[in-house]
Design an enzyme around this catalytic site. Structure first.
Site, PDB file in Angstrom:
ATOM      1  N   SER A   1      21.597 -20.652 -47.136  1.00  0.00           N
ATOM      2  CA  SER A   1      20.275 -20.544 -47.768  1.00  0.00           C
ATOM      3  C   SER A   1      19.958 -19.064 -47.975  1.00  0.00           C
ATOM      4  O   SER A   1      20.549 -18.198 -47.327  1.00  0.00           O
ATOM      5  CB  SER A   1      19.205 -21.239 -46.922  1.00  0.00           C
ATOM      6  OG  SER A   1      19.280 -20.821 -45.583  1.00  0.00           O
TER       7      SER A   1
ATOM      8  N   GLU B   1      16.813 -16.082 -48.776  1.00  0.00           N
ATOM      9  CA  GLU B   1      15.370 -15.820 -48.698  1.00  0.00           C
ATOM     10  C   GLU B   1      14.977 -14.706 -49.678  1.00  0.00           C
ATOM     11  O   GLU B   1      15.658 -13.693 -49.779  1.00  0.00           O
ATOM     12  CB  GLU B   1      15.027 -15.394 -47.265  1.00  0.00           C
ATOM     13  CG  GLU B   1      13.553 -15.148 -47.062  1.00  0.00           C
ATOM     14  CD  GLU B   1      13.212 -14.927 -45.599  1.00  0.00           C
ATOM     15  OE1 GLU B   1      13.623 -15.755 -44.742  1.00  0.00           O
ATOM     16  OE2 GLU B   1      12.556 -13.922 -45.304  1.00  0.00           O
TER      17      GLU B   1
ATOM     18  N   ASP C   1       1.620 -12.781 -38.934  1.00  0.00           N
ATOM     19  CA  ASP C   1       1.019 -11.678 -38.184  1.00  0.00           C
ATOM     20  C   ASP C   1      -0.248 -11.249 -38.879  1.00  0.00           C
ATOM     21  O   ASP C   1      -0.300 -11.197 -40.105  1.00  0.00           O
ATOM     22  CB  ASP C   1       1.987 -10.478 -38.131  1.00  0.00           C
ATOM     23  CG  ASP C   1       3.204 -10.808 -37.296  1.00  0.00           C
ATOM     24  OD1 ASP C   1       3.029 -11.226 -36.140  1.00  0.00           O
ATOM     25  OD2 ASP C   1       4.328 -10.668 -37.806  1.00  0.00           O
TER      26      ASP C   1
ATOM     27  N   PHE D   1      12.039  -2.014 -39.861  1.00  0.00           N
ATOM     28  CA  PHE D   1      11.926  -3.478 -39.724  1.00  0.00           C
ATOM     29  C   PHE D   1      12.243  -3.904 -38.290  1.00  0.00           C
ATOM     30  O   PHE D   1      11.563  -4.728 -37.700  1.00  0.00           O
ATOM     31  CB  PHE D   1      12.958  -4.186 -40.608  1.00  0.00           C
ATOM     32  CG  PHE D   1      12.566  -4.358 -42.043  1.00  0.00           C
ATOM     33  CD1 PHE D   1      11.379  -3.848 -42.559  1.00  0.00           C
ATOM     34  CD2 PHE D   1      13.409  -5.053 -42.901  1.00  0.00           C
ATOM     35  CE1 PHE D   1      11.050  -4.020 -43.892  1.00  0.00           C
ATOM     36  CE2 PHE D   1      13.082  -5.229 -44.234  1.00  0.00           C
ATOM     37  CZ  PHE D   1      11.905  -4.706 -44.733  1.00  0.00           C
TER      38      PHE D   1
ATOM     39  N   HIS E   1      21.540 -18.057 -43.114  1.00  0.00           N
ATOM     40  CA  HIS E   1      20.351 -17.834 -43.957  1.00  0.00           C
ATOM     41  C   HIS E   1      20.300 -16.332 -44.251  1.00  0.00           C
ATOM     42  O   HIS E   1      20.114 -15.532 -43.333  1.00  0.00           O
ATOM     43  CB  HIS E   1      19.104 -18.283 -43.194  1.00  0.00           C
ATOM     44  CG  HIS E   1      17.819 -18.073 -43.924  1.00  0.00           C
ATOM     45  ND1 HIS E   1      17.321 -18.972 -44.854  1.00  0.00           N
ATOM     46  CD2 HIS E   1      16.895 -17.077 -43.857  1.00  0.00           C
ATOM     47  CE1 HIS E   1      16.154 -18.541 -45.321  1.00  0.00           C
ATOM     48  NE2 HIS E   1      15.877 -17.397 -44.738  1.00  0.00           N
TER      49      HIS E   1
HETATM   50  P1  FAD Z   1       5.025 -18.571 -32.874  1.00  0.00           P
HETATM   51  O1  FAD Z   1       6.125 -19.545 -32.754  1.00  0.00           O
HETATM   52  O2  FAD Z   1       3.628 -19.090 -32.836  1.00  0.00           O
HETATM   53  O3  FAD Z   1       5.234 -17.485 -31.727  1.00  0.00           O
HETATM   54  C1  FAD Z   1       4.518 -16.248 -31.754  1.00  0.00           C
HETATM   55  C2  FAD Z   1       4.417 -15.690 -30.351  1.00  0.00           C
HETATM   56  O4  FAD Z   1       3.486 -16.466 -29.590  1.00  0.00           O
HETATM   57  C3  FAD Z   1       5.714 -15.706 -29.546  1.00  0.00           C
HETATM   58  O5  FAD Z   1       5.738 -14.562 -28.733  1.00  0.00           O
HETATM   59  C4  FAD Z   1       5.598 -16.970 -28.700  1.00  0.00           C
HETATM   60  O6  FAD Z   1       6.362 -16.889 -27.504  1.00  0.00           O
HETATM   61  C5  FAD Z   1       4.097 -16.975 -28.426  1.00  0.00           C
HETATM   62  N1  FAD Z   1       3.534 -18.319 -28.204  1.00  0.00           N
HETATM   63  C6  FAD Z   1       3.763 -19.432 -28.931  1.00  0.00           C
HETATM   64  N2  FAD Z   1       3.033 -20.472 -28.462  1.00  0.00           N
HETATM   65  C7  FAD Z   1       2.312 -19.993 -27.417  1.00  0.00           C
HETATM   66  C8  FAD Z   1       1.367 -20.550 -26.518  1.00  0.00           C
HETATM   67  N3  FAD Z   1       1.027 -21.841 -26.583  1.00  0.00           N
HETATM   68  N4  FAD Z   1       0.824 -19.738 -25.570  1.00  0.00           N
HETATM   69  C9  FAD Z   1       1.166 -18.423 -25.474  1.00  0.00           C
HETATM   70  N5  FAD Z   1       2.054 -17.843 -26.310  1.00  0.00           N
HETATM   71  C10 FAD Z   1       2.625 -18.603 -27.264  1.00  0.00           C
HETATM   72  N6  FAD Z   1       6.054 -13.500 -41.404  1.00  0.00           N
HETATM   73  C11 FAD Z   1       5.243 -13.563 -42.494  1.00  0.00           C
HETATM   74  O7  FAD Z   1       4.138 -13.011 -42.459  1.00  0.00           O
HETATM   75  N7  FAD Z   1       5.641 -14.213 -43.638  1.00  0.00           N
HETATM   76  C12 FAD Z   1       6.843 -14.818 -43.729  1.00  0.00           C
HETATM   77  O8  FAD Z   1       7.168 -15.389 -44.774  1.00  0.00           O
HETATM   78  C13 FAD Z   1       7.706 -14.782 -42.596  1.00  0.00           C
HETATM   79  N8  FAD Z   1       8.914 -15.402 -42.623  1.00  0.00           N
HETATM   80  C14 FAD Z   1       9.698 -15.409 -41.493  1.00  0.00           C
HETATM   81  C15 FAD Z   1      10.901 -16.117 -41.518  1.00  0.00           C
HETATM   82  C16 FAD Z   1      11.725 -16.147 -40.390  1.00  0.00           C
HETATM   83  C17 FAD Z   1      13.004 -16.928 -40.435  1.00  0.00           C
HETATM   84  C18 FAD Z   1      11.336 -15.445 -39.212  1.00  0.00           C
HETATM   85  C19 FAD Z   1      12.226 -15.448 -38.009  1.00  0.00           C
HETATM   86  C20 FAD Z   1      10.139 -14.749 -39.176  1.00  0.00           C
HETATM   87  C21 FAD Z   1       9.302 -14.740 -40.309  1.00  0.00           C
HETATM   88  N9  FAD Z   1       8.067 -14.069 -40.304  1.00  0.00           N
HETATM   89  C22 FAD Z   1       7.263 -14.103 -41.432  1.00  0.00           C
HETATM   90  C23 FAD Z   1       7.618 -13.322 -39.117  1.00  0.00           C
HETATM   91  C24 FAD Z   1       6.734 -14.183 -38.191  1.00  0.00           C
HETATM   92  O9  FAD Z   1       5.556 -14.581 -38.861  1.00  0.00           O
HETATM   93  C25 FAD Z   1       6.390 -13.319 -36.984  1.00  0.00           C
HETATM   94  O10 FAD Z   1       7.533 -13.096 -36.202  1.00  0.00           O
HETATM   95  C26 FAD Z   1       5.231 -13.804 -36.125  1.00  0.00           C
HETATM   96  O11 FAD Z   1       4.849 -12.757 -35.243  1.00  0.00           O
HETATM   97  C27 FAD Z   1       5.545 -15.024 -35.266  1.00  0.00           C
HETATM   98  O12 FAD Z   1       5.650 -16.149 -36.010  1.00  0.00           O
HETATM   99  P2  FAD Z   1       6.242 -17.509 -35.326  1.00  0.00           P
HETATM  100  O13 FAD Z   1       6.133 -18.557 -36.337  1.00  0.00           O
HETATM  101  O14 FAD Z   1       7.535 -17.237 -34.695  1.00  0.00           O
HETATM  102  O15 FAD Z   1       5.104 -17.696 -34.198  1.00  0.00           O
END
Ligand code: FAD
Length: 282
Positions: A10, A12, A103, A213, A263
């Protein structure tokens, strides 16, 4: 040497900012059609781009014949906005979403307004509640730990929560040390995770950008790679050639160890991803 064995590819992309960028994106995506990607994904909100930019880019790439997956992040959007967007994507025939927390822009604090979901797991739940099984949901995974996590075990638990909430697959943050990925997958499997965890692959093309990054997202650039790149200074050709060698070798190790796919973070540029692909498949 061809080592691909049904492993899914895939790609991105990010939403372009102007007409020239749109034209370049279409050219890049069509050049990379030779990789035969199962789907392409479009980032959301990253680098100041907007939700409309993601939607428009999904339309463009779907129009070019790609199975296209929008990224959707929940932070900063109300649940109603997210539901409306999901309906829009469903109407467009989109079947796959990359579900993220996202974020907040710096200075706005971590949680944003009251009326927003806190974590990606909440978004996965919202998608399942609202759209049932319509969407295939990918979530993010962090072999080297998410930078805000309090520890690797806690971070793994939060990843497992996303899987249990209904994620169908995961894409990892990029890494240059394959052992970090294998260790993460082993630990996830020991917790009962069976969904594919696809390694995210970052081509190396620009030293300063890679370091910036990596500091933001908590990916480690090994010392030997940093030293080699720093020594190359502005010699873009040497950086490009070295980057292709390093990342091809990483992909080879991953593929030989039967990862479910790769990916590629293309950064809207065909050259580096294509060079890695050629090195892998010839
Ligand atoms: P989560 O899974 O919610 O985790 C975030 C943090 O919170 C982690 O430290 C986790 O351990 C903690 N956490 C989760 N649940 C709990 C809980 N219940 N209690 C306490 N702590 C908790 N960013 C963008 O803005 N746009 C994009 O398009 C984008 N694409 C991405 C694609 C990929 C493949 C990846 C790996 C990252 C991407 N990101 C993108 C970055 C991502 O948004 C950031 O890394 C963000 O800080 C975390 O997102 P997440 O979905 O992993 O969050």
């Amino acid at each position: 040497m061809t080592i691909l064995n049904g492993q899914a590819i895939s790609l991105e992309f990010f939403p372009p900012r102007d007409e020239a960028g749109r034209k370049r994106l279409v050219e890049t995506a069509n050049t990379l059609k030779s990789l035969n990607p199962g789907y392409v994904s479009v980032t959301f909100g990253a680098g100041g781009t907007t939700r409309d930019g993601t939607l428009e880019t999904v339309e463009i790439l779907s129009g070019e014949g790609f199975d296209t997956a929008p990224h959707l992040s929940c932070i900063g959007s109300s649940p109603d906005d997210l539901r409306r967007l999901l309906d829009r994507y469903r109407d467009m025939g989109v079947r796959r979403i990359v579900a993220l927390r996202g974020d907040m822009p710096s200075g706005m604090g971590m949680m944003g307004s009251q009326d927003t979901l806190r974590y990606a797991v909440d978004l996965v739940r919202l998608i399942r509640e609202h759209s049932g099984d319509w969407f295939h949901i990918e979530v993010a995974a962090y072999p080297e730990m998410h930078p805000q996590a309090s520890g690797p075990q806690k971070d793994l638990k939060h990843f497992v929560d996303k899987v249990n909430a209904g994620a169908d697959g995961a894409i990892t943050q990029y890494f240059f040390n394959a052992d970090a990925y294998f260790d993460f997958v082993d630990r996830a499997q020991m917790k009962g995770v069976t969904i594919p965890i696809i390694p995210g692959i970052m081509p190396i093309t620009n030293y300063a950008q890679l370091i910036r990054f990596s500091e933001m997202c908590g990916a480690e650039v090994p010392r030997w790679i940093r030293l080699r790149l720093a020594e190359m200074g502005d010699d873009r050709e040497s950086i490009r050639a070295f980057g292709v060698d390093v990342v091809t070798e990483l992909c080879q190790t991953l593929l030989e160890n039967q990862v479910p796919g790769l990916h590629f973070y293309t950064l809207n540029n065909a050259q580096a991803t294509q060079a890695i692909w050629q090195a892998l498949t010839t």
